[in-house]
Scaffold this motif. Structure first.
Motif, PDB file in Angstrom:
ATOM      1  N   ALA A 665       0.819  -1.213   0.000  1.00 41.97           N
ATOM      2  CA  ALA A 665       0.000   0.000   0.000  1.00 41.97           C
ATOM      3  C   ALA A 665       0.852   1.262   0.000  1.00 41.97           C
ATOM      4  O   ALA A 665       0.420   2.314  -0.484  1.00 41.97           O
ATOM      5  CB  ALA A 665      -0.933   0.000   1.216  1.00 41.97           C
ATOM      6  N   LEU A 666       2.092   1.176   0.538  1.00 38.41           N
ATOM      7  CA  LEU A 666       2.982   2.328   0.541  1.00 38.41           C
ATOM      8  C   LEU A 666       3.315   2.769  -0.882  1.00 38.41           C
ATOM      9  O   LEU A 666       3.613   3.938  -1.129  1.00 38.41           O
ATOM     10  CB  LEU A 666       4.280   2.003   1.294  1.00 38.41           C
ATOM     11  N   TYR A 667       3.266   1.819  -1.813  1.00 39.51           N
ATOM     12  CA  TYR A 667       3.656   2.109  -3.191  1.00 39.51           C
ATOM     13  C   TYR A 667       2.491   1.899  -4.157  1.00 39.51           C
ATOM     14  O   TYR A 667       2.691   1.682  -5.340  1.00 39.51           O
ATOM     15  CB  TYR A 667       4.850   1.217  -3.584  1.00 39.51           C
ATOM     16  N   ARG A 668       1.277   1.960  -3.593  1.00 39.66           N
ATOM     17  CA  ARG A 668       0.105   1.715  -4.426  1.00 39.66           C
ATOM     18  C   ARG A 668      -0.031   2.758  -5.533  1.00 39.66           C
ATOM     19  O   ARG A 668      -0.428   2.452  -6.658  1.00 39.66           O
ATOM     20  CB  ARG A 668      -1.153   1.705  -3.556  1.00 39.66           C
ATOM     21  N   THR A 669       0.316   4.001  -5.214  1.00 42.48           N
ATOM     22  CA  THR A 669       0.240   5.047  -6.230  1.00 42.48           C
ATOM     23  C   THR A 669       1.188   4.747  -7.374  1.00 42.48           C
ATOM     24  O   THR A 669       0.814   4.829  -8.552  1.00 42.48           O
ATOM     25  CB  THR A 669       0.590   6.416  -5.618  1.00 42.48           C
ATOM     26  N   GLU A 670       2.443   4.375  -7.037  1.00 43.80           N
ATOM     27  CA  GLU A 670       3.405   4.045  -8.087  1.00 43.80           C
ATOM     28  C   GLU A 670       2.939   2.845  -8.902  1.00 43.80           C
ATOM     29  O   GLU A 670       3.092   2.800 -10.127  1.00 43.80           O
ATOM     30  CB  GLU A 670       4.782   3.744  -7.472  1.00 43.80           C
ATOM     31  N   GLN A 671       2.336   1.857  -8.213  1.00 44.23           N
ATOM     32  CA  GLN A 671       1.874   0.661  -8.914  1.00 44.23           C
ATOM     33  C   GLN A 671       0.736   1.003  -9.873  1.00 44.23           C
ATOM     34  O   GLN A 671       0.699   0.527 -11.016  1.00 44.23           O
ATOM     35  CB  GLN A 671       1.425  -0.390  -7.900  1.00 44.23           C
ATOM     36  N   ARG A 672      -0.193   1.826  -9.412  1.00 45.52           N
ATOM     37  CA  ARG A 672      -1.310   2.216 -10.282  1.00 45.52           C
ATOM     38  C   ARG A 672      -0.801   3.025 -11.471  1.00 45.52           C
ATOM     39  O   ARG A 672      -1.226   2.805 -12.610  1.00 45.52           O
ATOM     40  CB  ARG A 672      -2.321   3.039  -9.489  1.00 45.52           C
ATOM     41  N   MET A 673       0.088   3.968 -11.182  1.00 48.97           N
ATOM     42  CA  MET A 673       0.617   4.779 -12.276  1.00 48.97           C
ATOM     43  C   MET A 673       1.419   3.915 -13.245  1.00 48.97           C
ATOM     44  O   MET A 673       1.390   4.129 -14.458  1.00 48.97           O
ATOM     45  CB  MET A 673       1.492   5.904 -11.720  1.00 48.97           C
ATOM     46  N   GLY A 674       2.131   2.936 -12.710  1.00 49.05           N
ATOM     47  CA  GLY A 674       2.889   2.023 -13.563  1.00 49.05           C
ATOM     48  C   GLY A 674       1.978   1.223 -14.477  1.00 49.05           C
ATOM     49  O   GLY A 674       2.274   1.049 -15.667  1.00 49.05           O
TER      50      GLY A 674
END
Length: 800
Positions: A665-674
Motif C-alpha cells: 500500500a505504501l507504493y500503491r500510487t506508483e503501482q497504479r501509475m505504472g
C-alpha cells in the motif's frame, strides 16, 4: 458551397474505406485516451475548489531546522491562529483542525471505528470551508462541548435517516455521549481531507502554549480580498520570533546560534493536494509529477494519431494526384481544393470524436479501478466536455489535414497529367520525419515503462531489514482493557510463532519524531518508538551489537535500542553499547542506556533514506497486535485467532491485515501509475503500428508494378519483403537513436525521487529499441508479404 464540400468529401472517404477506417480508428483511440487522461488531470487539479472562497484560503505550514535536519510540518504551534485573528488585519478569520485518534462509535451492539474521517475543530470552520448544513445552525453547531456535526451518509449509516438533529452518538473512546447539532452534505472527493464527523474541541484551546511546541493542529486562514501574502508571512514570523525569545522552555539565543530556526509559510489550499507532502497531513495527497507525465502522454498520443492521418494522406498523394490535376484543369482553385481536403479531415475527426466519447465512457469504470478515482460523465461534465470536443475536432481536424491539404493542392496540373509526381515511400522527406517522430515517442514510452516496471520490481524484492511476510496484524487492540491477555492467549495457538504489541510498524503511518541528547550533546531529531520485548524477533530484525529487550532485566525500563544510522549520527560508531542518551527538558529529563544496535531497516517509503531511530520498552496506547504465523494451515489458524478475539472482546469488530499487503500500500500510487503507463504505452505503440500498417499498404500499392517485374525476373518473396521493409526499419532505428538518450535522462531524473533505486540497465534500452524494430518489421511484413505473394500477372495487367 459548404454543403457540396462535405458531400464530395464523404463520397471520397467512402470510396477509400480502408484508408478511412484506419484513420478513424487511430484518431478515435488517440482521442479516447486523451479524454480519459483529461478527466484524470481535471480531477487532480480541481481539489478543494469546491470551497466558494478557495482563492483566499491558505494553510499555515511550519519548517523546523534543528541539528542540521530540516523537517517540514503541515501543522503549527497553538498560538499561531490567535495571532492571525488578533494581530493581522489582512486576516478575516483562522481555524484549527486536528485528527481525532482512536475514534469508535457505538451502533446498536456493534462498535464502529471511524479513524481518518473524524476531526476536532473550532466552531468557525464553516466560515472558512464551504460545508453546507442540511440541518442545524453553522454559527452555533460546534460551540458547546460534546457536540458533533456529521455527514449525511453517516446519519443514514447510524440512524437510517438524514434528520437526526438532537440525537446522540456514544463515543466509546471517551465514554461520552455526543449531541448531534448539525448534518452536513458529504464533503466532495476532491478535498485534501475528508471529514465525516466534526467534533467540538473538549475545552478552550490555551493560546498561551509555547511557540516551540508543535501540536497536531492544522491552522487554516481565510484572508481578506487583495491581502498581501508576503507581508503577512513576514509579520507572522516576526511574532513567532518574539514568542520564541520569551519562551521559558528553550534557550532561543543558543537555538539560533546553532543555525536552527522555525519558519512559518502560507500555502494556498488548492495547492495542498498536489504540492504538499509534509509531516502530519490531514489526508493522503497526490503528486503533481504524475499530472505532468500523463498530460505529456495525452499530448504525445494525440500527436501520434494526427501523424498517422498526415502520413496516410500524403502517402495517397499519387492516387489522388490525377484527381487534383483534373480538378484544376476544370477550373478549381487551390483554395477550393484546400477546403475540400480539410472537409475530409474534419469529417474523419468528427466521427472519431463521437466514437472516442463512447469508448471513453465504456472504459471509464476500468480506468477508475486502475487510477483509484471516482470519475463520472454527467451533466456538469458535459458543460465543458462538449465545447472542448468541438474545439478538439476543429483543431485536430485542421492540424491533421493541413499538410495534406496544402501538399495535394499544390500539385501542378501539367506535371500530374504527364505522370511526373513522385510516388511511393521514397522521396517523402516530411513523411519520413513524421514516422521518426512517431516512433521516437513510442520508444521513449517503452523505455519509460520498462524502467518503472524494474523499479517497482526492485521495491518488491529489496531486503528491507525486516521480514514482512507471514505477519498478521490485528487492529483495534487498543480498545481492549487487557491487550496483553489477548497477546498471551494468541501466542499459545498452534501456528503462532511470536507476537508483539505496538503501533510502531515499518509499514504503518504511525511515526513519532522526538529530540534526544546523546551523551549530553546537542539534541538530535530521531524516530522514537515504543515497543515490547517481542518486537525485534517478531519483525525478523537483526541485532548488530548488544542485545534486544528482555523481560528478565528490570533495568530495561530505562534501556534503549538504536539503529545503525542513529549510532553513526550520534558519533558512536561500533561503540554504542552502554552509552547514555537523554530525552526531555530539564524538568522531565529521562536518561536511557543503550543495550543494542539493530541493523538498519526501512521503516518509511523507499523514496526516503533511513533516518536515526531509537526504541524504548514502553506501552503504546495505540497498539496493534502483530503476529508472526506459520501459514501452512492458515484457515484453521485464522478461525482460532478470531475465536480467541471474540472470547476476550465479544463486542469489538475483528479487523486484520497482512504486513506484506500494508507494505504494498505504501507504493500503491506508483503501482497504479505504472499499470496505466504500461497500458498507455501499449496503446501508443498500437496507434503507431496502425499508421505504419497503412503506410506499408500504400507503399506496396504504389510499387505494385515494380514488385511484379521483380518476381518475373526471379526475385524471392523474402527479397521483396526485405526491399519493402528496409526503408521503414531504417526510420525506426533512427527513432531509437533519438529516443534512447532522451528517455534515459528523463527516467534517471524520475528515479532520483527514490533514495533506493535500481539504476537504468543497458539491456532495458537495447530491449526497447530491438522490440520497436521487431514490432515495426512484423507490422510492415504483413503487408509486404501479401504484396510479394500476389500473382505478378495480375499486377502487371492492372498497371497496363
Amino acid at each position: 458551397m459548404l454543403r457540396n464540400y462535405f458531400k464530395t468529401a464523404l463520397r471520397s472517404l467512402l470510396k477509400n474505406k480502408g484508408f478511412t477506417f484506419i484513420n478513424i480508428i487511430g484518431l478515435a483511440l488517440g482521442l479516447a485516451i486523451c479524454l480519459l487522461i483529461t478527466f484524470y488531470v481535471t480531477d487532480e487539479l480541481s481539489y478543494d475548489q469546491y470551497n466558494v472562497k478557495h482563492e483566499r484560503i491558505y494553510r499555515v505550514n511550519t519548517d523546523l531546522k534543528f541539528s542540521g535536519t530540516l523537517t517540514e510540518y503541515a501543522i503549527t504551534a497553538i498560538p499561531v491562529a490567535n495571532v492571525l485573528k488578533t494581530e493581522c488585519p489582512e486576516v478575516e478569520t483562522a481555524v484549527r483542525v486536528t485528527p481525532a485518534l482512536n475514534i469508535r462509535f457505538k451502533k446498536g451492539d456493534e462498535i464502529v471505528r471511524e479513524d481518518g474521517t473524524t476531526f476536532y475543530s473550532e466552531p468557525n470552520i464553516f466560515d472558512v470551508f464551504t460545508l453546507p448544513l442540511l440541518s442545524g445552525d453553522a454559527k452555533t453547531a460546534l460551540k458547546e462541548p460534546n457536540t458533533v456535526v456529521i455527514a449525511e451518509s453517516m446519519a443514514k449509516k447510524y440512524f437510517n435517516r438524514s434528520n437526526v438533529i438532537g440525537q446522540t452518538l456514544f463515543l466509546v473512546t471517551s465514554g461520552t455521549s455526543l449531541k448531534i447539532t448539525g448534518v452536513m452534505k458529504d464533503m466532495p472527493v476532491q478535498s485534501h481531507f475528508r471529514a465525516n464527523f466534526l467534533l467540538a474541541t473538549d475545552h478552550p484551546i490555551n493560546n498561551d502554549a509555547p511557540w516551540n511546541r508543535l501540536t497536531a493542529f492544522a491552522t487554516y486562514v481565510l484572508l481578506k480580498p487583495n491581502a498581501n501574502i508576503n507581508r503577512l508571512e513576514s509579520k507572522l514570523n516576526a511574532e513567532m520570533q518574539e514568542g520564541l525569545k520569551g519562551s521559558s522552555t528553550m534557550n532561543y539565543s543558543k537555538f539560533r546560534s546553532g543555525g536552527n530556526y522555525f519558519k512559518l509559510s502560507l500555502m494556498p489550499v488548492t495547492d495542498i493536494h498536489l504540492k504538499s507532502n509534509r509531516i502530519m497531513e490531514l489526508g493522503a495527497n497526490g503528486n503533481s509529477q504524475y499530472v505532468y507525465i500523463f498530460s505529456a502522454v495525452a499530448i504525445f498520443i494525440l500527436l501520434l494519431a494526427c501523424i498517422n492521418f498526415m502520413n496516410l494522406s500524403t502517402a495517397r498523394s499519387a492516387s489522388r494526384a490525377r484527381e487534383v490535376g483534373v480538378r484544376k484543369v476544370l477550373g478549381s482553385s487551390r483554395k477550393h481544393l484546400i477546403f475540400q481536403f480539410l472537409a475530409e479531415s474534419l469529417i474523419i475527426t468528427f466521427v472519431a470524436a463521437v466514437i472516442a466519447v463512447f469508448a471513453a465512457w465504456a472504459l471509464l469504470p476500468l480506468f477508475n479501478h486502475l487510477s483509484n478515482k471516482q470519475l463520472v460523465i454527467n451533466a456538469q461534465t458535459a458543460t465543458w466536455l462538449l465545447p472542448a470536443l468541438l474545439s478538439i475536432v476543429v483543431i485536430v481536424g485542421v492540424l491533421a489535414g493541413s499538410y495534406p491539404a496544402f501538399f495535394l493542392s499544390a500539385f501542378q496540373p501539367i506535371n500530374v497529367l504527364k505522370g511526373k509526381i513522385s510516388t511511393g515511400f521514397k522521396g517523402g522527406t516530411f513523411r519520413s520525419t513524421l514516422v521518426v517522430f512517431q516512433f521516437s515517442i513510442s520508444i521513449f514510452l517503452v523505455i519509460g515503462t520498462l524502467v518503472i516496471y524494474n523499479q517497482l520490481n526492485y521495491i518488491q524484492n529489496k531486503n528491507l531489514g525486516f521480514n514482512r511476510n507471514q505477519v498478521l496484524i490485528l487492529n483495534n487492540v487498543n480498545t481492549l482493557e487487557h491487550p496483553e491477555l489477548l497477546k498471551q492467549e494468541i501466542k499459545k495457538l498452534p501456528g503462532v510463532i511470536n507476537a508483539t504489541l505496538t503501533s510502531f510498524l515499518p509499514t504503518a503511518n504511525n511515526k513519532v519524531l522526538n529530540y534526544v541528547s546523546p551523551g549530553g550533546k546537542e539534541g538530535q531529531s530521531t524516530q522514537f518508538w515504543k515497543i515490547d520485548e517481542d518486537y525485534i524477533s517478531t519483525m525478523g530484525m537483526q541485532i548488530k551489537n548488544g542485545r534486544g529487550f528482555s523481560g528478565e532485566f528490570r533495568t530495561d525500563s530505562t534501556a534503549m535500542v538504536i539503529n545503525e544510522t542513529a549510532a553513526k549520527v550520534f558519533g558512536y560508531g561500533n561503540d554504542a553499547i552502554g552509552k547514555t542518551i537523554n530525552t526531555g527538558t530539564a524538568k522531565d529529563l529521562k536518561k536511557y542506556h543503550v543495550i543494542g544496535v539493530v541493523k538498519d531497516f526501512n521503516f518509511s517509503s523507499l523514496h526516503d533514506n533511513v533516518t536515526p531511530l531509537v526504541m524504548v520498552l514502553d506501552n503504546d496506547w495505540l497498539a496493534r497486535l502483530s503476529i508472526r504465523i506459520n501459514t501452512h494451515n492458515l484457515p484453521i489458524l485464522m478461525t482460532g485467532i478470531e475465536k480467541t478475539w471474540k472470547t476476550i472482546a465479544p463486542n469489538e469488530h475483528f479487523e486484520y491485515s497482512f504486513m506484506d499487503a500494508d507494505f504494498d500500500a505504501l507504493y500503491r500510487t506508483e503501482q497504479r501509475m505504472g499499470q496505466l503507463f504500461i497500458i498507455f504505452t501499449g496503446l501508443a505503440i498500437a496507434i503507431a503500428c496502425l499508421g505504419l500498417f497503412g503506410l506499408a499498404a500504400y507503399a506496396a500499392e504504389q510499387r505494385n508494378r515494380e514488385i511484379g517485374i521483380r518476381k518475373v525476373l526471379g526475385a524471392s518473396i523474402a527479397a521483396i519483403v526485405t526491399m519493402l521493409s528496409k526503408d521503414f526499419v531504417r526510420l525506426v532505428a533512427m527513432s531509437f537513436l533519438i529516443a534512447a538518450p532522451l528517455a534515459w535522462l528523463t527516467m534517471n531524473k524520475w528515479l532520483q525521487g527514490f533514495a533506493y533505486r535500481q539504476d537504468i540497465q543497458w539491456w532495458v534500452v537495447i530491449l526497447a529499441g530491438a522490440g520497436a524494430v521487431v514490432i515495426a518489421f512484423v507490422t510492415i511484413s504483413l503487408q509486404s508479404f501479401r504484396a510479394a505473394a500476389a500473382n505478378p500477372v495480375e499486377s502487371l495487367r492492372v498497371s497496363d
